[in-house]
Design a protein around this motif. Structure first.
Motif, mmCIF file in Angstrom:
data_model
loop_
_atom_site.group_PDB
_atom_site.id
_atom_site.type_symbol
_atom_site.label_atom_id
_atom_site.label_comp_id
_atom_site.label_asym_id
_atom_site.label_seq_id
_atom_site.Cartn_x
_atom_site.Cartn_y
_atom_site.Cartn_z
ATOM 1 N N HIS A 93 -3.325 1.511 -11.009
ATOM 2 C CA HIS A 93 -2.352 2.086 -11.945
ATOM 3 C C HIS A 93 -2.992 2.376 -13.290
ATOM 4 N N GLU A 157 3.495 1.071 -13.638
ATOM 5 C CA GLU A 157 3.450 -0.186 -12.879
ATOM 6 C C GLU A 157 4.001 -1.339 -13.700
ATOM 7 N N LEU A 161 6.813 -1.438 -11.254
ATOM 8 C CA LEU A 161 6.194 -0.688 -10.148
ATOM 9 C C LEU A 161 6.893 0.644 -9.894
ATOM 10 N N ALA A 164 4.788 3.564 -7.967
ATOM 11 C CA ALA A 164 4.633 3.312 -6.531
ATOM 12 C C ALA A 164 5.972 3.350 -5.813
ATOM 13 N N ARG A 165 6.997 2.873 -6.470
ATOM 14 C CA ARG A 165 8.338 2.872 -5.857
ATOM 15 C C ARG A 165 8.805 4.293 -5.549
ATOM 16 N N ASN A 180 -6.019 -1.294 -3.038
ATOM 17 C CA ASN A 180 -5.487 -1.163 -4.385
ATOM 18 C C ASN A 180 -6.246 -2.104 -5.319
ATOM 19 N N ASP A 182 -6.330 -4.073 -8.968
ATOM 20 C CA ASP A 182 -5.540 -4.531 -10.107
ATOM 21 C C ASP A 182 -6.253 -5.737 -10.710
ATOM 22 N N TYR A 317 11.100 -4.748 -5.970
ATOM 23 C CA TYR A 317 10.087 -4.608 -4.927
ATOM 24 C C TYR A 317 10.348 -5.655 -3.862
ATOM 25 N N VAL A 352 2.959 -6.257 -7.220
ATOM 26 C CA VAL A 352 1.848 -5.310 -7.359
ATOM 27 C C VAL A 352 2.287 -4.002 -6.691
ATOM 28 N N ASP A 353 1.572 -2.921 -6.998
ATOM 29 C CA ASP A 353 1.931 -1.637 -6.395
ATOM 30 C C ASP A 353 1.932 -1.705 -4.871
ATOM 31 N N ASN A 355 3.284 -3.840 -3.068
ATOM 32 C CA ASN A 355 4.618 -4.159 -2.543
ATOM 33 C C ASN A 355 5.294 -2.900 -2.020
ATOM 34 N N TRP A 356 5.141 -1.818 -2.778
ATOM 35 C CA TRP A 356 5.814 -0.580 -2.393
ATOM 36 C C TRP A 356 5.011 0.229 -1.382
#
Length: 399
Positions: A93, A157, A161, A164-165, A180, A182, A317, A352-353, A355-356
């Protein structure tokens, strides 16, 4: 895929001096959540200068669907493969928290810190953005062989998030897996994370003169206090452990009242509930709702009137957990071993991104880049970790 006990080797080494300069160039660019336009422009400029086709670089409309809106959507760069294999995605992100605006990065031995004592560094997650950009630039400049690739730089993010969502998944080209980057150590593999639910709670009471006729008022602050105390006494606030079930909840924001001589008639509260178990998270949410509604019934004024509570909640998320033998986890472990580190699997109690992206159907492992003390003025970036993150990313993009 290499045998589990074999030690894989790197196929290509990135230009680490250029990688270090790249992060130094990215860190001072202002780009808090919703204001990532200048970061997008910089990344596009780098890709085009390295020979990327302009039509391969696009942004989606995620920012138009987010709670904040914003300047720009997620940045996506796709490359067709030079060898036949499932498509892989590398992501990170772009946004930073507000404390990082005004960062003045300086190298201090094997670390990067902000020379501005009032700001954080923004390594969360400019280091991730630079890591995957380094991989893309190395492939473009050196015409390295690779499977079909998608690079994605997410927006927003840090505020739940949102990039990504609201990702336009069809634009990604159907990646079979994703990696990913982070926060954290370069050898840390986040293979699971909790699910989070946020709540906006509005309490309506009735104003009255706090000295002349307090009995005619209905204190919205009193309702809030009763509800929070009930949650605390019942073990439903903070770390929540009920039998084998575990989660967290927090009332993190309260606003209400303007003067001491007025019974407060309106309070706004923001709260959250988290758990790896969706059913227990739903139980947590139910207990929070019950506490506030019960408190509203408990307080009444001299005329027999009561206040009311309105609760608006949303899933930030959903939780996920990857199996250790899933292809993306195995490939990530091999890449970490290829740089001489031992992979460490971890489960996160934050979002975290990934999740999506996992919920979007793309199995995703999250790796670190060496960020330390994130969201603080003492934040720093461990350059040894960052260099290894760049090597890992290029390995995953080409091996």
């Amino acid at each position: 895929m290499a045998k589990k006990n074999a030690v894989p080797s790197l196929q290509h080494e990135p230009d680490l001096k250029k990688a270090e300069q790249l992060i130094l160039d990215l860190l001072p660019i202002p780009g808090k959540s919703g204001e990532e336009g200048k970061v997008v422009a910089f990344i596009k400029e780098q890709l085009l200068a390295a020979g990327a086709p302009a039509e391969a670089i696009i942004t989606d409309n995620a920012h138009t669907k987010s709670i904040l809106k914003g300047e720009v959507g997620n940045l996506i760069f796709k490359l067709p493969g030079t060898k036949k294999a499932p498509r892989r995605m590398l992501s990170a992100h772009m946004d930073t928290v507000p404390i990082c605006v005004g960062c003045e990065p300086k190298r201090d031995g094997e670390f990067i810190r902000s020379a501005n004592p009032a700001t954080g560094l923004g390594g969360d997650d400019r280091a991730g953005a630079a890591t995957i950009l380094t991989a893309a630039l190395e492939i473009l400049r050196n015409k390295l062989p690779h499977p079909p690739l998608t690079f994605c730089w997410f927006t927003q993010e840090e505020i739940g998030l949102q990039g990504a969502r609201n990702l336009q998944v069809p634009l990604l080209g159907k990646p079979a897996m994703a990696f990913n980057w982070d926060g954290g150590a370069a050898n840390k593999l986040t293979v699971g994370a909790t699910g989070g639910y946020r709540m906006d709670i509005k309490i309506a009471g009735q104003a009255s003169h706090a000295g002349v006729a307090p009995e005619r008022g209905i204190s919205a602050i009193g309702i809030a206090a009763l509800a929070i105390a009930d949650l605390q006494r019942g073990g439903w606030h903070g770390l929540v452990e009920k039998g084998k079930s575990r989660g967290t909840s927090n009332v993190g924001f309260i606003h209400g009242g303007e003067a001491t001589n007025v019974v407060t008639d309106a309070v706004t509260i923001k709260a959250e509930a988290r758990s790896h178990d969706p059913k227990f998270r739903a139980k947590l949410i139910g207990e929070i709702e019950k506490a506030f509604k019960s408190a509203a019934k408990e307080i009444k004024n001299s005329e027999g009137k009561r206040g009311s509570v309105t609760i608006d909640g949303r899933l930030d998320y959903e939780s996920f957990k990857l199996e250790s033998d899933s292809p993306c986890v195995q490939l990530a472990e091999e890449a970490v071993r290829a740089v001489g580190r031992e992979p460490l699997q971890a489960i996160s109690n934050g979002g975290v991104d990934a999740n999506w992206t996992n919920l979007h159907g793309i199995p995703t492992v999250t790796l670190g880049c060496g960020q330390m003390n994130v969201h603080m003025t003492s934040e720093m970036l461990d350059l040894k970790m960052y260099r290894d993150a760049c090597r890992i990313a290029l390995h995953l993009a080409t091996a």
